[in-house]
Write a protein that holds these residues in place. Structure first.
Motif, PDB file in Angstrom:
ATOM      1  N   THR A   1      83.951  41.707  39.716  1.00  0.00           N
ATOM      2  CA  THR A   1      85.052  42.043  40.616  1.00  0.00           C
ATOM      3  C   THR A   1      86.396  41.931  39.900  1.00  0.00           C
ATOM      4  O   THR A   1      87.254  42.813  40.013  1.00  0.00           O
ATOM      5  CB  THR A   1      85.034  41.135  41.863  1.00  0.00           C
ATOM      6  OG1 THR A   1      83.798  41.329  42.554  1.00  0.00           O
ATOM      7  CG2 THR A   1      86.193  41.428  42.803  1.00  0.00           C
TER       8      THR A   1
ATOM      9  N   GLN B   1      81.667  37.735  40.868  1.00  0.00           N
ATOM     10  CA  GLN B   1      83.104  37.441  40.776  1.00  0.00           C
ATOM     11  C   GLN B   1      83.668  37.972  39.465  1.00  0.00           C
ATOM     12  O   GLN B   1      84.753  38.549  39.447  1.00  0.00           O
ATOM     13  CB  GLN B   1      83.340  35.926  40.893  1.00  0.00           C
ATOM     14  CG  GLN B   1      84.801  35.530  40.888  1.00  0.00           C
ATOM     15  CD  GLN B   1      85.557  36.049  42.105  1.00  0.00           C
ATOM     16  OE1 GLN B   1      85.000  36.188  43.189  1.00  0.00           O
ATOM     17  NE2 GLN B   1      86.816  36.360  41.922  1.00  0.00           N
TER      18      GLN B   1
ATOM     19  N   ASP C   1      98.520  43.313  48.229  1.00  0.00           N
ATOM     20  CA  ASP C   1      98.550  44.037  49.497  1.00  0.00           C
ATOM     21  C   ASP C   1      97.155  44.281  50.053  1.00  0.00           C
ATOM     22  O   ASP C   1      97.012  44.887  51.104  1.00  0.00           O
ATOM     23  CB  ASP C   1      99.239  45.393  49.312  1.00  0.00           C
ATOM     24  CG  ASP C   1     100.719  45.244  48.996  1.00  0.00           C
ATOM     25  OD1 ASP C   1     101.280  44.170  49.254  1.00  0.00           O
ATOM     26  OD2 ASP C   1     101.301  46.209  48.494  1.00  0.00           O
ATOM     27  N   PHE C   2      96.122  43.860  49.355  1.00  0.00           N
ATOM     28  CA  PHE C   2      94.762  44.230  49.706  1.00  0.00           C
ATOM     29  C   PHE C   2      93.843  43.028  49.863  1.00  0.00           C
ATOM     30  O   PHE C   2      94.042  42.000  49.237  1.00  0.00           O
ATOM     31  CB  PHE C   2      94.147  45.109  48.602  1.00  0.00           C
ATOM     32  CG  PHE C   2      94.936  46.347  48.334  1.00  0.00           C
ATOM     33  CD1 PHE C   2      94.806  47.454  49.149  1.00  0.00           C
ATOM     34  CD2 PHE C   2      95.810  46.414  47.268  1.00  0.00           C
ATOM     35  CE1 PHE C   2      95.524  48.604  48.908  1.00  0.00           C
ATOM     36  CE2 PHE C   2      96.535  47.547  47.025  1.00  0.00           C
ATOM     37  CZ  PHE C   2      96.396  48.648  47.840  1.00  0.00           C
ATOM     38  N   VAL C   3      92.818  43.248  50.661  1.00  0.00           N
ATOM     39  CA  VAL C   3      91.669  42.349  50.696  1.00  0.00           C
ATOM     40  C   VAL C   3      90.530  43.168  50.107  1.00  0.00           C
ATOM     41  O   VAL C   3      90.225  44.258  50.592  1.00  0.00           O
ATOM     42  CB  VAL C   3      91.331  41.902  52.137  1.00  0.00           C
ATOM     43  CG1 VAL C   3      90.062  41.079  52.155  1.00  0.00           C
ATOM     44  CG2 VAL C   3      92.497  41.131  52.734  1.00  0.00           C
ATOM     45  N   VAL C   4      89.959  42.664  49.030  1.00  0.00           N
ATOM     46  CA  VAL C   4      88.910  43.393  48.321  1.00  0.00           C
ATOM     47  C   VAL C   4      87.594  42.645  48.510  1.00  0.00           C
ATOM     48  O   VAL C   4      87.485  41.468  48.165  1.00  0.00           O
ATOM     49  CB  VAL C   4      89.260  43.502  46.810  1.00  0.00           C
ATOM     50  CG1 VAL C   4      88.163  44.215  46.052  1.00  0.00           C
ATOM     51  CG2 VAL C   4      90.606  44.199  46.632  1.00  0.00           C
ATOM     52  N   TYR C   5      86.603  43.348  49.069  1.00  0.00           N
ATOM     53  CA  TYR C   5      85.293  42.743  49.314  1.00  0.00           C
ATOM     54  C   TYR C   5      84.241  43.476  48.484  1.00  0.00           C
ATOM     55  O   TYR C   5      84.146  44.700  48.529  1.00  0.00           O
ATOM     56  CB  TYR C   5      84.934  42.840  50.795  1.00  0.00           C
ATOM     57  CG  TYR C   5      83.581  42.253  51.108  1.00  0.00           C
ATOM     58  CD1 TYR C   5      83.402  40.870  51.130  1.00  0.00           C
ATOM     59  CD2 TYR C   5      82.486  43.069  51.341  1.00  0.00           C
ATOM     60  CE1 TYR C   5      82.169  40.326  51.403  1.00  0.00           C
ATOM     61  CE2 TYR C   5      81.244  42.531  51.616  1.00  0.00           C
ATOM     62  CZ  TYR C   5      81.081  41.151  51.642  1.00  0.00           C
ATOM     63  OH  TYR C   5      79.857  40.611  51.913  1.00  0.00           O
TER      64      TYR C   5
ATOM     65  N   LYS D   1      88.945  44.969  39.193  1.00  0.00           N
ATOM     66  CA  LYS D   1      90.329  44.906  39.666  1.00  0.00           C
ATOM     67  C   LYS D   1      91.298  45.195  38.514  1.00  0.00           C
ATOM     68  O   LYS D   1      92.261  45.947  38.679  1.00  0.00           O
ATOM     69  CB  LYS D   1      90.647  43.519  40.249  1.00  0.00           C
ATOM     70  CG  LYS D   1      90.108  43.270  41.622  1.00  0.00           C
ATOM     71  CD  LYS D   1      90.525  41.855  42.035  1.00  0.00           C
ATOM     72  CE  LYS D   1      90.243  41.529  43.455  1.00  0.00           C
ATOM     73  NZ  LYS D   1      90.709  40.179  43.803  1.00  0.00           N
TER      74      LYS D   1
ATOM     75  N   VAL E   1      87.954  47.943  50.701  1.00  0.00           N
ATOM     76  CA  VAL E   1      89.368  47.601  50.475  1.00  0.00           C
ATOM     77  C   VAL E   1      90.126  47.788  51.787  1.00  0.00           C
ATOM     78  O   VAL E   1      90.114  48.859  52.369  1.00  0.00           O
ATOM     79  CB  VAL E   1      89.977  48.483  49.371  1.00  0.00           C
ATOM     80  CG1 VAL E   1      91.437  48.087  49.126  1.00  0.00           C
ATOM     81  CG2 VAL E   1      89.165  48.393  48.095  1.00  0.00           C
ATOM     82  N   LYS E   2      90.755  46.727  52.249  1.00  0.00           N
ATOM     83  CA  LYS E   2      91.561  46.794  53.490  1.00  0.00           C
ATOM     84  C   LYS E   2      92.951  46.294  53.226  1.00  0.00           C
ATOM     85  O   LYS E   2      93.214  45.466  52.445  1.00  0.00           O
ATOM     86  CB  LYS E   2      90.942  45.942  54.603  1.00  0.00           C
ATOM     87  CG  LYS E   2      89.537  46.343  54.946  1.00  0.00           C
ATOM     88  CD  LYS E   2      89.508  47.604  55.752  1.00  0.00           C
ATOM     89  CE  LYS E   2      88.072  47.934  56.055  1.00  0.00           C
ATOM     90  NZ  LYS E   2      87.828  49.242  56.488  1.00  0.00           N
TER      91      LYS E   2
ATOM     92  N   TYR F   1      83.636  48.834  46.420  1.00  0.00           N
ATOM     93  CA  TYR F   1      84.288  47.718  47.113  1.00  0.00           C
ATOM     94  C   TYR F   1      84.822  48.205  48.450  1.00  0.00           C
ATOM     95  O   TYR F   1      85.186  49.371  48.595  1.00  0.00           O
ATOM     96  CB  TYR F   1      85.438  47.148  46.287  1.00  0.00           C
ATOM     97  CG  TYR F   1      84.977  46.476  45.016  1.00  0.00           C
ATOM     98  CD1 TYR F   1      84.688  45.131  44.992  1.00  0.00           C
ATOM     99  CD2 TYR F   1      84.848  47.218  43.833  1.00  0.00           C
ATOM    100  CE1 TYR F   1      84.247  44.531  43.815  1.00  0.00           C
ATOM    101  CE2 TYR F   1      84.418  46.624  42.673  1.00  0.00           C
ATOM    102  CZ  TYR F   1      84.113  45.279  42.678  1.00  0.00           C
ATOM    103  OH  TYR F   1      83.700  44.684  41.514  1.00  0.00           O
TER     104      TYR F   1
ATOM    105  N   ASP G   1      97.124  43.221  43.407  1.00  0.00           N
ATOM    106  CA  ASP G   1      96.310  43.485  44.594  1.00  0.00           C
ATOM    107  C   ASP G   1      96.734  42.595  45.767  1.00  0.00           C
ATOM    108  O   ASP G   1      95.960  42.366  46.676  1.00  0.00           O
ATOM    109  CB  ASP G   1      94.811  43.336  44.282  1.00  0.00           C
ATOM    110  CG  ASP G   1      94.426  41.922  43.890  1.00  0.00           C
ATOM    111  OD1 ASP G   1      95.291  41.216  43.357  1.00  0.00           O
ATOM    112  OD2 ASP G   1      93.270  41.538  44.108  1.00  0.00           O
TER     113      ASP G   1
END
Length: 167
Positions: free
Chosen positions: A40, A37, A26-30, A44, A166-167, A164, A24
């Motif tokens: 999450t 946690q 390449d991603f920011v996962v919120y 993932k 995901v950006k 989530y 992951d």
């Protein structure tokens, strides 16, 4: 199909890295729905496995070639071989046409011509080999990007489906 270490090294250079990617990275996962946690991390991992199966691409594996490197052409006459062949041909033709002196002149002219033609053939061969190598490298990079993009889309879709951002 077995890949050579040289192919792997070229691929690593083409793709700009020497080791495996992080799934992951390449991603920011919120966690948009307040997931813990631990939850999450589980999500993932499960999305990594699902995206890997869906895309048939594993970003944790070192990239490998999808086809073998181009094979070098069998060497054609170079300048030296061309000079010898041209010299013999020129000497033969000169000897028939003008006797001993004609053979000497014909041999010299033939050697010069043969060297020039042989050198040009060799240069053209090297250019073709370089073009095939560059085309192969571009194909390998495009194959990697396509697989990585398919994985990224699947991974993001899985995480978004689980709540989530995901950006």
């Amino acid at each position: 199909m077995k890949r050579t270490l040289a192919s792997i090294a070229v691929i690593a250079l083409v793709f700009g890295f020497a080791g495996p990617a992080i799934s992951d990275g390449d991603f920011v996962v919120y966690p948009a729905k307040g997931q813990s946690q631990d939850q999450t991390e589980r999500d993932k991992y499960e999305c990594y496995n699902w995206a890997k199966r869906e895309s048939n691409f594993d970003p944790m594996k070192t990239p490998t070639a999808t086809s073998p490197r181009p094979v070098k052409e069998k060497e054609t006459w170079g300048a030296g071989t061309g000079a010898v062949g041209g010299g013999l041909l020129g000497a033969g033709v000169g000897g028939i046409a003008g006797g001993g002196k004609g053979a000497l002149i014909g041999g010299a002219v033939g050697a010069g011509s043969g060297a020039a033609v042989g050198g040009m053939r060799r240069s053209d061969q090297k250019k073709r080999e370089q073009q095939r190598q560059q085309q192969w490298e571009q194909e390998q990079a495009a194959n990697y990007r396509a697989g990585r993009n398919a994985y990224n889309r699947a991974y993001a879709a899985c995480l978004e489906g689980r709540g989530y951002s995901v950006k």
